[in-house]
Design an enzyme around this catalytic site. Structure first.
Site, PDB file in Angstrom:
ATOM      1  N   GLU A  60       0.793  -1.270   0.193  1.00  0.00           N
ATOM      2  CA  GLU A  60      -0.090   0.064  -0.039  1.00  0.00           C
ATOM      3  C   GLU A  60       0.700   1.298  -0.091  1.00  0.00           C
ATOM      4  OE1 GLU A  60      -0.869  -2.774   1.789  1.00  0.00           O
ATOM      5  OE2 GLU A  60      -2.717  -3.520   1.003  1.00  0.00           O
ATOM      6  N   HIS A 129     -10.780  -4.944   9.746  1.00  0.00           N
ATOM      7  CA  HIS A 129     -11.312  -4.715   8.428  1.00  0.00           C
ATOM      8  C   HIS A 129     -12.723  -4.072   8.278  1.00  0.00           C
ATOM      9  CE1 HIS A 129      -8.391  -7.674   7.375  1.00  0.00           C
ATOM     10  NE2 HIS A 129      -8.485  -7.282   6.023  1.00  0.00           N
TER      11      HIS A 129
END
Lengths: 323, 328
Positions: A60, A129
């Site tokens: 990322e 998440h």
């Protein structure tokens, strides 16, 4: 006008913009051949090829840094972070690089970059998440924060974000991808930083964005049955922040509640509430209240998770405290 | 003596310019501690003295329009690329005439005009940006290459490996140059990196890694020139470890006591400036007086830069909230 899903609306925006300007590239994990883990980039790899729709490694910080550099080098990248939870891995790139480059070099360099990231809870995905991080990103000067609710907003705001000379965090909601709505045919550009009244009302302003707009609309229906006419103001983003629209609405309704999916403590609701009180305390008939998630990491258990996230009933309960 | 490759066939003018650039970088940096102690500068101040051969050698191997991007010991890098020492000094003074308009400071110098894409203060943070710049150059077929400089400490960061992987994966024209000065602040390479021959770190990505004597401007020039030629021809990224040394501490507030006098002495004897001066005299027939003239002229430029910075105005208060966004 066609009734399409948010997923389709975003896909349309991406397709149209990629078609319009060759400087636009899309990069991220599984955005190409796999067509996106939420299938948002369906058909784009086939249409525009691997030079423009770029599958990246699971890295990322590398994705955002590369997109940032590409933007500085004259491209207009759209970086997808598979879910906003992983944006935390790239926080240094977003905060220390993307958001600061224009300012810290005295305006010499620009970063016309869009970072798309879906997020939100409610799917039993557990603690790591299920984040909604718009309030966190609102804290950093130098990067726009856009959070659409309706499909038309998603399309029109994304197209504007892609054309912006500034970096924009475009935060989608996983639960809204399948939600349908009317989207005008053809070109659709919605300016950033303009709130939208999704339901007009006289008695209280419910201030929300993203999925919580729907929660507020549901609450407004329940309240209407009890004789309370709620206005639902969709901020559509937090930076730029349309405080003028908030103040205008609260000036009419004299009551306000912020409704956010993320944690109460340090959330954007507190910021809005403080600004309302700083600018138009005298028009208020009641204190500004906040509805937000419980200050706890998202639990896996369905019942526990639902307890943590705001629902229409929670909004209704708090609205009644104002009367 | 310098292991000079005669195949370089450099014009004497270019060799003298390298010498001049290194002298300028040195004298610019050596003027700073006094100004700092006088309160003319604030914040951090990471000086480049001792490492000049790397920045100057690399810059001379580049063409106009190529990108350079660097970390926070970048005064020398941006000056080597051609920035006027006046606007760099003014930036260190925090003045409105500074290259970043007083908003960046020592660690955040950039020049859009020179494609110097910034100095960055987070160790390793700018490496993925270099990949993106390279991607943009490759995609737009501009023929540009990217020279990305960083310290030895950056090679232990996660983004070093992400950038190395992505640069190789997308085959971008990026030359990664690690300025290995032996220490990440006070921690030696041996105590921070499991692999101490840092040039080996690119092998996992099948990117050519080479080590060069970072105290020898011609050796740096030669290796970077080869890497740039390769990148420009579509050969992809390269990685170079330049073994060098900082003659001062990590920053102005660091006396550098963790390094032994013997070690400092060994490296001082390898000072790249007298080394090139000696070569110019012995092999190129340059008179000592010519080198003295260069020194005097560059000292004059530094003095003029200080004068310019002193005389420049502070940024106006209304500049505080500008440059945050391009639009609105």
């Amino acid at each position: 006008m066609a009734e399409i899903t948010t997923r389709e609306a975003i896909n349309q925006a991406l397709h149209e913009e990629l078609e319009r300007d060759e400087k636009i590239i899309l990069l991220g994990e599984d955005v190409g051949l796999y067509e996106g883990s939420f299938k948002v980039s369906k058909g784009l790899y086939a249409a525009f090829g691997e030079q423009r729709v770029i599958d990246t490694p699971i890295a990322e910080a590398g994705i955002i840094g590369m997109a940032c550099g590409a933007a500085m080098g004259g491209l207009r990248p759209i970086a997808e972070i598979m879910t906003v939870n992983f944006a935390i891995v790239a926080m240094d790139q977003i905060v220390n690089h993307v958001a600061k480059i224009h300012y810290m070099f005295g305006g010499q360099l620009q970063v016309p970059l869009v970072i798309r990231a879906p997020g939100g809870g409610g799917n039993q995905l557990g603690a790591q998440h299920s984040h909604s991080l718009e309030g966190l990103f609102m804290h950093f000067p130098g990067i726009r924060v856009v959070c659409p609710s309706f499909p038309a907003d998603a399309k029109g705001l994304l197209k504007t974000a892609i054309r912006s000379a500034d970096p924009v965090l475009f935060l989608e909601h996983e639960e809204l991808y399948g939600v349908k709505g009317d989207v005008p045919d053809g070109e659709l550009l919605i300016p950033l930083g303009v709130a939208d009244i999704k339901r007009a009302g006289r008695d209280v302003t419910l201030i929300a964005l993203s999925k919580m707009v729907y929660t507020c609309l549901e609450a407004a229906e329940q309240l209407a049955a009890e004789g309370i006419d709620a206005e639902v103001l969709d901020l559509r983003g937090l930076n730029p922040l349309d405080m003028a629209a908030v103040i205008e609405s609260v000036g009419r309704t004299r009551r306000a509640i912020t409704v956010e999916e993320s944690w109460l403590t340090g959330g954007w609701g507190g910021e809005i509430a403080a600004r309302i009180m700083e600018t138009c305390f005298d028009v208020l008939d009641a204190p500004v209240l906040r509805v937000a998630a419980a200050d706890v990491s998202a639990p896996y258990n369905k019942q526990l998770e639902q307890l943590a996230i705001p629902h229409a009933e929670d909004v209704v309960t708090r609205v009644k405290e104002l009367f | 003596m310098l292991p000079i490759d005669d195949g370089l066939k450099l014009e004497i003018a270019e060799l003298l310019q390298m010498y001049r650039d290194m002298v300028l970088l040195r004298e610019f940096e050596e003027s700073c501690p006094k100004l700092y102690s006088q309160g003319k500068m604030g914040g951090f101040l990471h000086l480049y003295s001792g490492e000049e051969a790397v920045g100057v050698g690399a810059s001379h191997a580049m063409q106009d329009g190529d990108y350079m991007i660097s970390a926070y010991r970048e005064h020398g890098h941006i000056i080597a690329r051609g920035a006027d020492p006046k606007v760099i000094m003014a930036e260190l003074f925090g003045k409105a005439t500074g290259i970043s308009r007083g908003k960046g400071g020592s660690m955040h110098l950039a020049s859009a005009e020179l494609n110097f894409m910034g100095g960055y203060g987070i160790v390793g943070g700018h490496l993925p940006l270099a990949v993106g710049l390279g991607y943009a150059a490759k995609y737009q077929q501009t023929g540009q290459v990217v020279v990305c400089l960083f310290g030895d400490g950056a090679t232990n960061q996660g983004v070093f490996h992400e950038a190395m992987n992505m640069a190789a994966l997308y085959h971008v024209p990026v030359i990664f140059i690690c300025e290995n000065n032996g220490y990440g602040i006070g921690t030696s390479v041996e105590r921070a990196s499991s692999v101490t021959e840092l040039y080996k770190k690119s092998c996992a990505y099948e990117t050519p890694g080479n080590r060069v004597d970072g105290m020898n401007v011609l050796a740096v020039y030669q290796l970077v020139r080869e890497a740039i030629a390769r990148a420009r021809e579509g050969g992809g990224p390269s990685y170079i470890e330049a073994a060098t040394y900082r003659f001062r501490g990590h920053s102005i507030s660091d006396p550098g006591n963790y390094r032994s006098p013997q070690e400092k002495k060994i490296w001082q004897e390898r000072d790249p400036i007298p080394k090139l001066g000696k070569y110019l005299q012995q092999h190129k027939g340059v008179a000592p007086a010519q080198l003295e003239t260069i020194l005097a002229e560059e000292l004059q430029r530094v003095a003029a830069a200080i004068e310019f910075a002193e005389a420049s105005p502070e940024p106006a208060a209304d500049q505080l909230m500008t440059d945050i966004y391009v639009e609105g």
